[in-house]
Write a protein that holds these residues in place. Structure first.
Motif: not given
Length: 131
Positions: A1-6, A8-15, A127-128
């Protein structure tokens, strides 16, 4: 799992944000545009940023000096608790008044009083949890 708010994490969150009608479609109906920072309490700056245009996330990335409309902070443990079990309206109110959730930028009171924004804000925690 990507680091919280990194990045890559933010990109996946946007999706995931865009795939959730109770979030993106609901905010689209009110023409919501915002740059939202997410981070850890005590840090100098947020870690991640979500840029939303007309309810849709157009980018999710690491913070790099963007001008924010919202900057929401909590401890990493608290963020993870909310992702595992999203808070309701009462839980958010308690988190805000107890300072477990801090708004460095943005007006929590005005947002939470507007059901068109409060419902999607609450939905954003579930969603997060999908990231």
């Amino acid at each position: 799992m990507a680091e919280l708010f990194s990045d890559s994490w933010m990109s996946e969150f946007a999706t995931h944000w865009n795939a959730e009608p109770e979030l993106s479609d609901a905010l689209s109906q009110i023409g919501f545009n915002s740059v939202i920072g997410y981070g850890l309490d005590g840090d100098d700056a947020p870690k991640g940023v979500l840029t939303v245009e007309n309810g849709k996330a157009v980018s999710g990335e690491a913070f790099s000096g963007q001008t924010l409309n919202w900057d929401i902070r909590a401890s990493e443990d608290q963020w993870r608790k909310w992702m595992a079990k999203p808070p309701g309206m009462m839980g958010l109110g308690m988190a805000f008044t107890s300072r477990k959730m801090k708004f460095v930028v943005g007006d929590y009171s005005s947002m939470i009083k507007d059901p068109r924004m409060a419902g999607p804000f609450i939905k954003s925690f579930s969603v997060m949890g999908r990231v």
